[in-house]
Write an enzyme that holds these catalytic residues in place. Sequence first.
Site, PDB file in Angstrom:
ATOM      1  N   ASP A  40     -10.737  10.107  -4.520  1.00 38.92           N
ATOM      2  CA  ASP A  40     -11.902  10.978  -4.606  1.00 38.92           C
ATOM      3  C   ASP A  40     -11.695  12.037  -5.671  1.00 38.92           C
ATOM      4  OD1 ASP A  40      -9.820  12.115  -2.883  1.00 38.92           O
ATOM      5  OD2 ASP A  40     -11.199  13.806  -2.719  1.00 38.92           O
ATOM      6  N   ASP A  75      -2.350  12.076  -2.691  1.00 45.85           N
ATOM      7  CA  ASP A  75      -2.431  13.489  -3.055  1.00 45.85           C
ATOM      8  C   ASP A  75      -2.544  13.569  -4.579  1.00 45.85           C
ATOM      9  OD1 ASP A  75      -1.976  16.182  -3.641  1.00 45.85           O
ATOM     10  OD2 ASP A  75      -0.509  16.428  -2.042  1.00 45.85           O
ATOM     11  N   GLU A 105       0.876  -1.166   0.000  1.00 46.96           N
ATOM     12  CA  GLU A 105       0.000   0.000   0.000  1.00 46.96           C
ATOM     13  C   GLU A 105       0.917   1.221   0.000  1.00 46.96           C
ATOM     14  OE1 GLU A 105      -3.454   2.447   2.432  1.00 46.96           O
ATOM     15  OE2 GLU A 105      -2.432   0.780   3.434  1.00 46.96           O
ATOM     16  N   ASP A 159       5.032   4.864   3.648  1.00 43.92           N
ATOM     17  CA  ASP A 159       4.740   6.288   3.775  1.00 43.92           C
ATOM     18  C   ASP A 159       5.991   6.965   4.314  1.00 43.92           C
ATOM     19  OD1 ASP A 159       1.704   7.788   3.913  1.00 43.92           O
ATOM     20  OD2 ASP A 159       3.403   8.896   4.728  1.00 43.92           O
TER      21      ASP A 159
END
Length: 223
Positions: free
Chosen positions: A156, A120, A46, A71
Amino acid sequence: MRQKCKRFEANKSLDHLIEPGKSIYKNIKGQWNRLYFQNDYPITLEIGCGHGAYTIGLAKIFPERNFIGIDLKGDRLWKGAQEAKIYGLQNVAFLRAQATHLLDFFEENEVAEIWITFPDPRPKTRDIKRRLTSLRFLKLYQTMLIEGKRVHLKTDSNLLFQYTLDVLQGQGIQPYDYTRDLYGSILIDNHFGIQTTYEKRFIPQGMPIYYLSFVLKAANLTL
């Protein structure tokens, strides 16, 4: 700031978190199954995992697979690593690293699946190369992925979704599947009810969730 400092200090002793300063950090490339997981299960990444909701969620559902959340933000990774510890998940790891440095940590054909969850969108033109579905990153994924395995994107952002479709089309890659309204499509059953922090925020606002997956096996990516 005080809370971040406490988390950074706690990260040093969290076995589920691999970060600079830990001996395994520089030796893990090509050795994830042997040195860390100590099994031969397939690996799912991920990328840009944040708090690691997908990494943790998938690991609970699929104990016969290994999951790595990546991350750069150590305070976010602290939460995922803490959850993995609390639940006793042996098939989870978190890696503190920049996505641009993925090939410093993964060998060719070492990864069986990639999830990119609510990254992002980098809407400014000057940041296009920083989008996690730009050709720059697709070439990294192609190197790491076992041939025929998939990359998944949940977002989104219509801008990022359409950009990704355009990039794939430009390379002659047909998406495996995609939808502009995940929660209104039959594909929702393939997402196991796992929701990220952003997803939980967007859905009550009536914002559509975009999803697509694709395979890079036949692609000869050109920058």
